[in-house]
Design a protein around this motif. Structure first.
Motif, PDB file in Angstrom:
ATOM      1  N   ALA A  53       0.807  -1.222   0.000  1.00 20.64           N
ATOM      2  CA  ALA A  53       0.000   0.000   0.000  1.00 20.64           C
ATOM      3  C   ALA A  53       0.839   1.270   0.000  1.00 20.64           C
ATOM      4  CB  ALA A  53      -0.934   0.009   1.207  1.00 20.64           C
ATOM      5  N   PHE A  54       2.136   1.151   0.290  1.00 19.52           N
ATOM      6  CA  PHE A  54       2.986   2.337   0.389  1.00 19.52           C
ATOM      7  C   PHE A  54       2.883   3.265  -0.826  1.00 19.52           C
ATOM      8  CE2 PHE A  54       7.150   3.849  -1.203  1.00 19.52           C
ATOM      9  CZ  PHE A  54       7.272   4.987  -0.432  1.00 19.52           C
ATOM     10  N   PRO A  55       3.007   2.783  -2.064  1.00 15.77           N
ATOM     11  CA  PRO A  55       2.927   3.719  -3.195  1.00 15.77           C
ATOM     12  C   PRO A  55       1.611   4.476  -3.256  1.00 15.77           C
ATOM     13  CG  PRO A  55       3.881   1.643  -3.908  1.00 15.77           C
ATOM     14  CD  PRO A  55       3.336   1.418  -2.523  1.00 15.77           C
ATOM     15  N   SER A  56       0.525   3.823  -2.894  1.00 11.83           N
ATOM     16  CA  SER A  56      -0.772   4.498  -2.919  1.00 11.83           C
ATOM     17  C   SER A  56      -0.838   5.623  -1.896  1.00 11.83           C
ATOM     18  CB  SER A  56      -1.894   3.483  -2.675  1.00 11.83           C
ATOM     19  OG  SER A  56      -3.164   4.090  -2.839  1.00 11.83           O
ATOM     20  N   TYR A  57      -0.297   5.384  -0.702  1.00 11.29           N
ATOM     21  CA  TYR A  57      -0.293   6.434   0.319  1.00 11.29           C
ATOM     22  C   TYR A  57       0.457   7.674  -0.156  1.00 11.29           C
ATOM     23  CZ  TYR A  57      -2.461   3.903   4.184  1.00 11.29           C
ATOM     24  OH  TYR A  57      -3.367   3.255   4.986  1.00 11.29           O
ATOM     25  N   PHE A  58       1.495   7.483  -0.948  1.00 12.41           N
ATOM     26  CA  PHE A  58       2.310   8.624  -1.359  1.00 12.41           C
ATOM     27  C   PHE A  58       1.953   9.185  -2.735  1.00 12.41           C
ATOM     28  CE2 PHE A  58       4.676   7.709   2.349  1.00 12.41           C
ATOM     29  CZ  PHE A  58       5.432   8.841   2.627  1.00 12.41           C
ATOM     30  N   THR A  59       1.074   8.522  -3.459  1.00  9.15           N
ATOM     31  CA  THR A  59       0.680   9.043  -4.776  1.00  9.15           C
ATOM     32  C   THR A  59      -0.823   9.297  -4.902  1.00  9.15           C
ATOM     33  OG1 THR A  59       0.462   6.819  -5.733  1.00  9.15           O
ATOM     34  CG2 THR A  59       2.613   7.901  -5.920  1.00  9.15           C
ATOM     35  N   ASN A  60      -1.643   8.640  -4.090  1.00  8.69           N
ATOM     36  CA  ASN A  60      -3.103   8.754  -4.217  1.00  8.69           C
ATOM     37  C   ASN A  60      -3.797   9.319  -2.996  1.00  8.69           C
ATOM     38  OD1 ASN A  60      -3.063   7.543  -6.802  1.00  8.69           O
ATOM     39  ND2 ASN A  60      -3.029   5.498  -5.876  1.00  8.69           N
ATOM     40  N   VAL A  61      -3.078   9.502  -1.901  1.00 13.21           N
ATOM     41  CA  VAL A  61      -3.687   9.988  -0.657  1.00 13.21           C
ATOM     42  C   VAL A  61      -3.099  11.358  -0.324  1.00 13.21           C
ATOM     43  CG1 VAL A  61      -4.118   9.502   1.781  1.00 13.21           C
ATOM     44  CG2 VAL A  61      -3.995   7.605   0.139  1.00 13.21           C
ATOM     45  N   THR A  62      -3.870  12.392  -0.594  1.00 10.20           N
ATOM     46  CA  THR A  62      -3.401  13.771  -0.441  1.00 10.20           C
ATOM     47  C   THR A  62      -2.944  14.083   0.972  1.00 10.20           C
ATOM     48  OG1 THR A  62      -4.928  14.474  -2.177  1.00 10.20           O
ATOM     49  CG2 THR A  62      -4.075  16.193  -0.720  1.00 10.20           C
ATOM     50  N   ALA A  63      -3.628  13.505   1.968  1.00 11.36           N
ATOM     51  CA  ALA A  63      -3.346  13.857   3.364  1.00 11.36           C
ATOM     52  C   ALA A  63      -1.984  13.388   3.845  1.00 11.36           C
ATOM     53  CB  ALA A  63      -4.437  13.281   4.272  1.00 11.36           C
ATOM     54  N   THR A  64      -1.401  12.394   3.193  1.00 10.48           N
ATOM     55  CA  THR A  64      -0.169  11.791   3.706  1.00 10.48           C
ATOM     56  C   THR A  64       0.926  12.821   3.941  1.00 10.48           C
ATOM     57  OG1 THR A  64      -0.627   9.651   2.676  1.00 10.48           O
ATOM     58  CG2 THR A  64       1.668  10.118   3.245  1.00 10.48           C
ATOM     59  N   ASN A  65       1.278  13.564   2.920  1.00  9.14           N
ATOM     60  CA  ASN A  65       2.383  14.517   3.066  1.00  9.14           C
ATOM     61  C   ASN A  65       2.052  15.600   4.087  1.00  9.14           C
ATOM     62  OD1 ASN A  65       5.080  15.477   1.983  1.00  9.14           O
ATOM     63  ND2 ASN A  65       3.828  17.311   1.705  1.00  9.14           N
ATOM     64  N   GLN A  66       0.798  16.063   4.107  1.00  8.64           N
ATOM     65  CA  GLN A  66       0.422  17.133   5.034  1.00  8.64           C
ATOM     66  C   GLN A  66       0.438  16.645   6.477  1.00  8.64           C
ATOM     67  OE1 GLN A  66      -0.186  20.467   4.222  1.00  8.64           O
ATOM     68  NE2 GLN A  66       0.003  20.655   6.438  1.00  8.64           N
TER      69      GLN A  66
END
Length: 482
Positions: A53-66
């Motif tokens: 799931a890691f790539p999805s968290y960093f490419t498809n989930v806007t909240a991750t970086n914030q």
């Protein structure tokens, strides 16, 4: 230490039941007052991402970086991340694929039984500005494939902290992993780990590169002390630190109760001490409230947020350098701090813990761990106290009267102190269901993790070196001393 006192200098509405105050003396310097003090990592609260799931968290989930940036804004350091979990031992490296990961599932909420990943996976991990631990496959017993993946990790991840070889190996026989086709127990796992640590470490040309251990069953049977006893000097040079996993479980009331949390951490004390004596770090490499992605009636609640706060602070106090809270399948993760569309309530507890420890060098617990009332103090580089966090772990379900507990801090300088309250309507309140959760009057936006609302501080006067604060059942307060 905690002791019962009469209610001191505090006016509370008659409609709110109260009990006698508890009192905590705030040490003027690290090393005083008879307390134990733990050194703090610059970023002791981290996130673990399930491998597939890691790539999805960093490419498809806007909240991750914030959400990660919010913590960086407090500490000045990007929080550490770990990439791993059950699917790391189902994943094979494929140098020919241009995809992050390749797999198929019957339903989007499922985790794949097999998958491949390419160099792009490691390149993506290398874009993260904080430290990265990456977990690779040991269960399939294909060491050459794992070495190829490890070389790519070293090449592409600029902030690579460590590589872990296998996730929760005690379950390999149950999972039908080839490496455990014969006898498999702590001794054979230790021999396997040692062999792989040497071979992978030497192949990538780096010492201090391995995160060893990574079990979920509790020590001492599965633990760092038994693994270290089987290590020779050659192996030890490749091990950077040791990790264990932990999922306490239980209902909300049990989970959030302070003495229960203290006991769940103390299980690891002997293991941590053995590692510290060897001059290494000990971490919770993967942890959260309830295993398997969490429990719907427990993990997304405000009670679980308070557990998250208390748990990571107690782990830090008990000399665990970092705690990585696991995040599983996007859209099927009850304990996740954030998702694609909504916030997870536990993020609030983690945020309060980060706020207490931000920029601090030392942490102590002012309480004995035997009552529902907790107090932690953080100290700066000069050894001076900078913040105290108070926690009332009395359970409030949302029905009946909500008690209020006075907390008195002594040993304070004259003047005033300010505080930020972590609160919600009850232990079962959930941000993802629209309930109001706030820390210092602020909330984090669904899908964005951007802080909203007016930041609110409560001011309290210090009189004769002491100040008293009222905390409702199922509430916490961060007190700023400077």
């Amino acid at each position: 230490m905690t002791k019962a006192l009469g209610i001191v200098g505090l006016c509370i509405a008659a409609a709110v039941p109260t009990v006698g105050a508890v009192s905590f003396g705030v040490p003027s310097k690290v090393g005083t007052g008879g307390y134990a003090y733990a050194p703090l990592d610059p970023a002791p609260v981290g996130i673990s991402f399930e491998f597939f799931a890691f790539p999805s968290y960093f490419t498809n989930v806007t909240a991750t970086n914030q959400c990660l940036a919010n913590w960086k804004a407090l500490t000045g350091v990007w929080p550490p991340i770990r990439i791993g979990g059950t699917t790391q031992d189902r994943a094979q490296y494929d140098a020919t694929t241009s995809a992050y990961v390749v797999y198929s599932v019957a339903k989007a909420a499922d985790a794949p039984m097999t998958l491949t990943f390419g160099s792009k996976f490691m390149t993506l991990a290398g874009t993260y500005a904080g430290s990265v631990v990456v977990g690779l496959n040991r269960g399939k017993n294909n060491i050459e494939n794992t070495i190829a993946a490890a070389k790519m990790a070293v090449s592409e991840i600029r902030n690579l902290l460590a590589i872990e070889l296998g996730n929760e190996p005690e379950y390999y026989p149950k999972d039908g992993q080839p490496i455990a086709s014969g006898t498999w127990n702590p001794s054979t796992d230790a021999a396997s780990q040692n062999n792989w640590n040497i071979r992978v470490g030497s192949a990538v040309g780096k010492t201090g590169i391995i995160q060893a251990g990574n079990w979920n069953q509790a020590p001492p049977q599965w633990g760092a002390a038994q693994l270290m006893a089987a290590e020779n000097a050659t192996v030890k040079q490749y091990v950077r630190h040791y990790a264990h996993h932990n999922y306490p479980g239980g209902d909300v009331k049990k989970l959030m109760t302070h003495p229960t949390t203290v006991k769940s951490i103390q299980v690891f004390d002997a293991d941590v001490a053995a590692v510290r004596r060897a001059g290494k770090e000990y971490v919770f490499g993967e942890t959260n409230s309830v295993s398997g992605g969490g429990a719907a009636g427990v993990s997304p609640t405000f009670g679980a947020a308070l557990w998250t706060m208390d748990y990571v602070l107690r782990a830090s106090y008990n000399n665990m350098s970092r705690t990585y809270f696991h995040h599983g399948t996007v859209g099927n993760c009850q304990y996740c701090f954030w998702g694609r569309y909504s916030m997870g309530t536990p993020y609030y507890g983690a945020y309060a813990a980060v706020a207490l420890m931000a920029g601090a060098r030392y942490l102590t617990a002012l309480d004995t761990g035997t009552t529902n009332y907790a107090a932690y103090a953080a100290f700066d580089a000069s050894g001076s106290p900078i913040r105290v966090l108070l926690y009332n772990s009395d359970y409030f379900s949302g029905s009946g009267s909500r008690t209020s507990q006075p907390f008195t801090l002594t040993g304070l300088p004259s003047g005033t102190v300010k505080g930020k309250r972590l609160t919600a309507a009850s232990s079962s309140s959930r941000a993802d269901q629209g309930n109001d959760i706030s820390f210092g009057g602020q909330y984090f936006g669904n899908g964005t993790c951007i802080a909203g609302g007016a930041e609110t501080y409560e001011t309290t006067t210090v009189s004769d070196g002491q100040a008293t604060f009222a905390l409702k059942a199922t509430e916490a307060l961060l007190v700023y001393l400077q």
